[in-house]
Motif scaffolding. Structure first.
Motif, short mmCIF file in Angstrom:
data_model
loop_
_atom_site.label_atom_id
_atom_site.label_comp_id
_atom_site.label_asym_id
_atom_site.label_seq_id
_atom_site.Cartn_x
_atom_site.Cartn_y
_atom_site.Cartn_z
N ILE A 5 0.86 -1.18 0.00
CA ILE A 5 0.00 0.00 0.00
C ILE A 5 0.90 1.23 0.00
O ILE A 5 1.61 1.49 0.97
N ASN A 6 0.89 1.96 -1.09
CA ASN A 6 1.83 3.06 -1.24
C ASN A 6 1.25 4.42 -0.85
O ASN A 6 1.94 5.44 -0.93
N ARG A 7 0.00 4.46 -0.45
CA ARG A 7 -0.60 5.72 0.00
C ARG A 7 -0.17 6.02 1.44
O ARG A 7 0.11 5.10 2.22
N PRO A 8 -0.15 7.30 1.83
CA PRO A 8 0.16 7.65 3.21
C PRO A 8 -0.81 6.99 4.18
O PRO A 8 -2.01 6.88 3.88
N LEU A 9 -0.31 6.57 5.32
CA LEU A 9 -1.13 5.85 6.29
C LEU A 9 -2.38 6.65 6.67
O LEU A 9 -3.49 6.09 6.73
N ALA A 10 -2.22 7.94 6.90
CA ALA A 10 -3.36 8.77 7.27
C ALA A 10 -4.41 8.79 6.17
O ALA A 10 -5.62 8.80 6.45
N GLU A 11 -3.98 8.78 4.93
CA GLU A 11 -4.92 8.77 3.82
C GLU A 11 -5.67 7.44 3.74
O GLU A 11 -6.87 7.40 3.41
N VAL A 12 -4.97 6.36 4.06
CA VAL A 12 -5.61 5.04 4.07
C VAL A 12 -6.70 5.00 5.14
O VAL A 12 -7.82 4.52 4.90
N VAL A 13 -6.39 5.50 6.33
CA VAL A 13 -7.36 5.52 7.42
C VAL A 13 -8.58 6.36 7.04
O VAL A 13 -9.73 5.97 7.27
N LYS A 14 -8.34 7.51 6.48
CA LYS A 14 -9.44 8.38 6.04
C LYS A 14 -10.32 7.66 5.02
O LYS A 14 -11.56 7.69 5.12
N HIS A 15 -9.72 7.02 4.06
CA HIS A 15 -10.46 6.31 3.01
C HIS A 15 -11.30 5.19 3.61
O HIS A 15 -12.50 5.05 3.30
N TYR A 16 -10.69 4.39 4.48
CA TYR A 16 -11.42 3.30 5.12
C TYR A 16 -12.59 3.84 5.94
O TYR A 16 -13.69 3.26 5.96
N GLY A 17 -12.36 4.94 6.64
CA GLY A 17 -13.42 5.53 7.46
C GLY A 17 -14.59 6.00 6.62
O GLY A 17 -15.76 5.77 6.96
N MET A 18 -14.31 6.66 5.52
CA MET A 18 -15.37 7.15 4.66
C MET A 18 -16.14 6.00 4.01
O MET A 18 -17.36 6.06 3.84
N ARG A 19 -15.42 4.93 3.65
CA ARG A 19 -16.11 3.74 3.10
C ARG A 19 -17.00 3.10 4.17
O ARG A 19 -18.12 2.68 3.87
N ALA A 20 -16.50 3.05 5.38
CA ALA A 20 -17.26 2.44 6.47
C ALA A 20 -18.54 3.23 6.75
O ALA A 20 -19.62 2.65 6.94
N GLU A 21 -18.43 4.54 6.77
CA GLU A 21 -19.61 5.37 7.02
C GLU A 21 -20.67 5.14 5.93
O GLU A 21 -21.86 5.05 6.22
N LYS A 22 -20.23 5.02 4.71
CA LYS A 22 -21.13 4.76 3.58
C LYS A 22 -21.90 3.46 3.78
O LYS A 22 -23.04 3.32 3.31
N CYS A 23 -21.30 2.51 4.48
CA CYS A 23 -21.90 1.18 4.66
C CYS A 23 -22.76 1.07 5.92
O CYS A 23 -23.26 -0.02 6.23
N GLY A 24 -22.93 2.16 6.63
CA GLY A 24 -23.77 2.13 7.82
C GLY A 24 -23.06 1.70 9.08
O GLY A 24 -23.70 1.42 10.10
N VAL A 25 -21.73 1.63 9.03
CA VAL A 25 -20.95 1.31 10.23
C VAL A 25 -21.05 2.48 11.21
O VAL A 25 -21.18 3.64 10.80
N ASP A 26 -20.98 2.20 12.49
CA ASP A 26 -21.17 3.23 13.51
C ASP A 26 -19.90 3.96 13.92
O ASP A 26 -19.96 5.08 14.43
#
Length: 240
Positions: A135-156
């Protein structure tokens, strides 16, 4: 939906007897606790039932990561045990996270457990992401991306390090639960991204998980109270 408690004590013990004896011996009966793989795989649902009888709120930390249908069915079973918080790996993708939510709703008896998505483990760092996970993206960017995907899926909410909690709070409406908490001067052990309770509060954490700092203390009850007070201190002052 249930809400996260400010502090969960990680029951990092080999057996249920050790965990239950520790809680009783140190006057910690009834506090919110985290049951992880080590304890659950040893004791199974029995430890959940015993903790519930002692009126503990339970974060069952199994970090599910599998095909969507398997996760849906697993979550249905976990919800039936009346646990309060469960989690999946965000790396499992959107279909899996959506399936987890469906499973919880199917299996819940009353309140649906809080569903968290693990972003990047606190034992990982940028070098590991790049060299081992490609994974060549910055760690903070990966966390942000995962968080936004999770919110889209109804995760709390998400599980993330204190370093990334502010990013989650800025870009999503999700709750942020942060492990890797140490008192000032405490050892990092196998975690690479750690912080104090005060730093967790400042960065926007909604809840913390603490294990060894409490378990290995000379007076675990005092340390539990100290950590909780340090985390909540600002909010307490604003209401006095």
């Amino acid at each position: 939906m249930k809400k996260l408690k400010p502090l969960y004590f990680a029951l990092d013990f080999q057996t249920g007897k050790e965990a239950l004896d520790f809680l009783k011996r140190n006057d910690l009966t009834g506090i919110p606790v985290k049951v992880g793989m080590e304890l659950f795989y040893k004791e199974g649902p029995a430890i959940i039932h015993q903790l519930k009888e002692m009126e503990h709120e339970i974060f069952l930390d199994l970090k599910l990561h599998d095909i969507p249908e398997t996760v849906r069915r697993a979550m249905r079973n976990l919800a039936s045990m009346k646990v309060d918080v469960v989690n999946v790996h965000a790396q499992g993708g959107e279909d899996m996270m959506k399936a987890a939510k469906i499973g919880l709703e199917e299996g819940a008896q009353g309140h649906v457990p809080v569903l968290l998505a693990v972003t990047v483990l606190t034992s990982s760092d940028q070098q590991m992401l790049k060299e081992q996970l490609l994974i060549n993206r910055p760690l903070a960017e990966v966390v942000k991306h995962y968080g936004m995907r999770a919110e889209k899926c109804g995760v709390d909410g998400v599980v993330c390090s204190v370093e990334e909690a502010g990013i989650i709070k800025k870009h999503t409406t999700l709750a942020a639960l942060t492990p890797g908490i140490r008192l000032a001067g405490g050892e990092n052990h196998d975690q690479k991204r750690v912080a104090t309770p005060e730093k967790a509060r400042e960065n926007g954490s909604d809840a913390m998980v603490v294990g060894r700092a409490i378990r290995d203390a000379e007076n675990p009850e005092d340390i539990y109270k100290t950590i909780k007070e340090a985390f909540q201190h600002e909010s307490i002052n604003t209401h006095t």
